[in-house]
Design an enzyme around this catalytic site. Structure first.
Site, PDB file in Angstrom:
ATOM      1  N   TYR A 150      -6.139   0.844  -9.600  1.00  0.00           N
ATOM      2  CA  TYR A 150      -7.200   1.315  -8.701  1.00  0.00           C
ATOM      3  C   TYR A 150      -8.029   0.130  -8.184  1.00  0.00           C
ATOM      4  O   TYR A 150      -8.295   0.018  -6.987  1.00  0.00           O
ATOM      5  CB  TYR A 150      -8.074   2.302  -9.478  1.00  0.00           C
ATOM      6  N   GLN A 154     -14.931  15.051  -5.404  1.00  0.00           N
ATOM      7  CA  GLN A 154     -16.274  15.007  -5.989  1.00  0.00           C
ATOM      8  C   GLN A 154     -17.310  14.518  -4.978  1.00  0.00           C
ATOM      9  O   GLN A 154     -18.386  15.087  -4.856  1.00  0.00           O
ATOM     10  CB  GLN A 154     -16.290  14.104  -7.233  1.00  0.00           C
ATOM     11  N   ASN A 188      -2.719  15.791   5.155  1.00  0.00           N
ATOM     12  CA  ASN A 188      -2.230  14.799   4.195  1.00  0.00           C
ATOM     13  C   ASN A 188      -2.705  13.426   4.678  1.00  0.00           C
ATOM     14  O   ASN A 188      -2.374  13.003   5.784  1.00  0.00           O
ATOM     15  CB  ASN A 188      -0.701  14.865   4.165  1.00  0.00           C
ATOM     16  N   GLY A 203     -10.253  14.062   2.601  1.00  0.00           N
ATOM     17  CA  GLY A 203     -10.578  14.167   1.177  1.00  0.00           C
ATOM     18  C   GLY A 203     -11.900  14.880   0.964  1.00  0.00           C
ATOM     19  O   GLY A 203     -12.702  14.520   0.092  1.00  0.00           O
TER      20      GLY A 203
HETATM   21  N1  SER Z   1     -15.901   6.186 -10.883  1.00  0.00           N
HETATM   22  C1  SER Z   1     -14.669   5.541 -10.550  1.00  0.00           C
HETATM   23  C2  SER Z   1     -13.718   5.616 -11.655  1.00  0.00           C
HETATM   24  O1  SER Z   1     -14.142   5.750 -12.774  1.00  0.00           O
HETATM   25  C3  SER Z   1     -14.923   4.110 -10.207  1.00  0.00           C
HETATM   26  O2  SER Z   1     -14.891   3.939  -8.845  1.00  0.00           O
HETATM   27  O3  SER Z   1     -12.546   5.519 -11.433  1.00  0.00           O
END
Ligand code: SER
Length: 318
Positions: A143, A13, A53, A9
């Site tokens: 997440y 960012q 991947n 990855g």
């Molecule tokens: N910056 C991330 C998000 O907003 C949080 O880990 O998903």
């Protein structure tokens, strides 16, 4: 044995800046940057790069053997906003990429893993202010669930199999060189770009939504610092709380107005507001400070100066 690093990855960012810093620190030939696509020219052209991947165990195992990798930084993930739109894929990517590297370490093929967690592990029932290291954790996003589960597995692999996995709960990360992608804290990146290009910005979070944030330089510093720390300093094997600053859209807007007095900020909260409302406003990171000596260099004022300086010089030079 020399440190040989694999970054999964590397074009994201965090990955972009982490790759540059690791190449500078360990030497260009000792860092293998990978991503699913060639998404960033500097990452791809300034050193060794392979298309990988994160879900392909065999491909990762092959690269680890080929390059005699010792340390893996697993930066591939779907972030909070994107994950809500594709829960099944987010779960698959965020969990199985982690299992792959944990299992490769368990099998003795690598020595050390860095895996990022997030403030998203906390939820609406967590104490919101100065959120402690150990507290109620009932994440309400896909997440957050994946990061909380990942933390449990990291600790389990450390305790059961001695896997040296190290982790930080990153706050929202603000950087100038690569766009943020798919997070709830991304407004705090976009706002700087729009201040320069448009003179105005519409925030997708409401004016008083306070969230923990950090300048990317500090996040990279912490990442390398925790990986270089002596083994006995790493006392937490789930993930460390990490903090630098907290602010609301209104407060960051005021900081921007000091540089651009005409800057206009408006608000149009969307589905990300609910995600933000479930997260802490500020974080107690005293364990990271005590155990491995974490300190932040940037606050909101110095970060804002650095963001505008870098954006004006490097991204919008005219
Ligand atoms: N910056 C991330 C998000 O907003 C949080 O880990 O998903």
């Amino acid at each position: 044995m020399d440190t040989k690093i694999l970054i999964i990855g590397a074009c994201g960012q965090i990955g972009t800046e982490l790759t540059a810093k690791l190449r500078a620190t360990y030497g260009v030939t000792n860092v293998i940057a990978t991503d699913i696509r060639k998404l960033n020219n500097e990452v791809v052209n300034n050193g060794i790069f392979e298309v990988v991947n994160a879900l392909d165990y065999n491909q990762i195992e092959h690269l680890i053997e080929q390059y005699h990798i010792t340390d893996v930084y697993l930066m591939a993930a779907l972030l909070s906003a994107t994950a809500e739109k594709n829960p099944a894929f987010a779960w698959d990517l965020n969990m199985n990429s982690l299992f792959h590297v944990l299992n490769l370490a368990k099998a003795g093929k690598i020595k050390k893993i860095f895996w990022p967690s997030s403030i998203a592990v906390f939820g609406p029932t967590t104490p919101r202010h100065q959120t402690p290291q150990y507290t109620i954790m009932e994440p309400s996003t896909v997440y957050g669930i994946s990061k909380q589960t990942g933390e449990r597995w990291c600790e389990y692999y450390y305790k059961q199999y001695g896997v040296d996995v190290r982790s930080i709960r990153y706050p929202g990360l603000i950087s100038w060189s690569t766009e943020a992608g798919g997070g709830t804290t991304d407004y705090a990146v976009d706002i700087y770009h729009k201040a320069i290009t448009d003179g105005k910005f519409t925030s997708f979070l409401s004016e008083n939504t306070e969230l923990p944030m950090m300048y990317m330089d500090d996040a990279i510093k912490a990442t390398i610092q925790i990986m270089q720390a002596p083994l006995d300093q790493i006392k937490i094997r789930s993930s460390y709380n990490l903090a630098a600053m907290s602010f609301t859209p209104k407060q960051i807007g005021a900081a921007i107005t000091k540089h651009y007095p005409e800057f206009k900020l408006s608000y149009a909260p969307d589905f990300r507001q609910k995600i933000a409302d479930s997260w802490p406003a500020s974080i107690d990171d005293s364990s990271a400070r005590a155990d491995w000596g974490w300190t932040n260099d940037f606050d909101m004022t110095t970060m804002t100066e650095a963001m505008f300086k870098n954006l004006k010089e490097q991204v919008y030079p005219h």
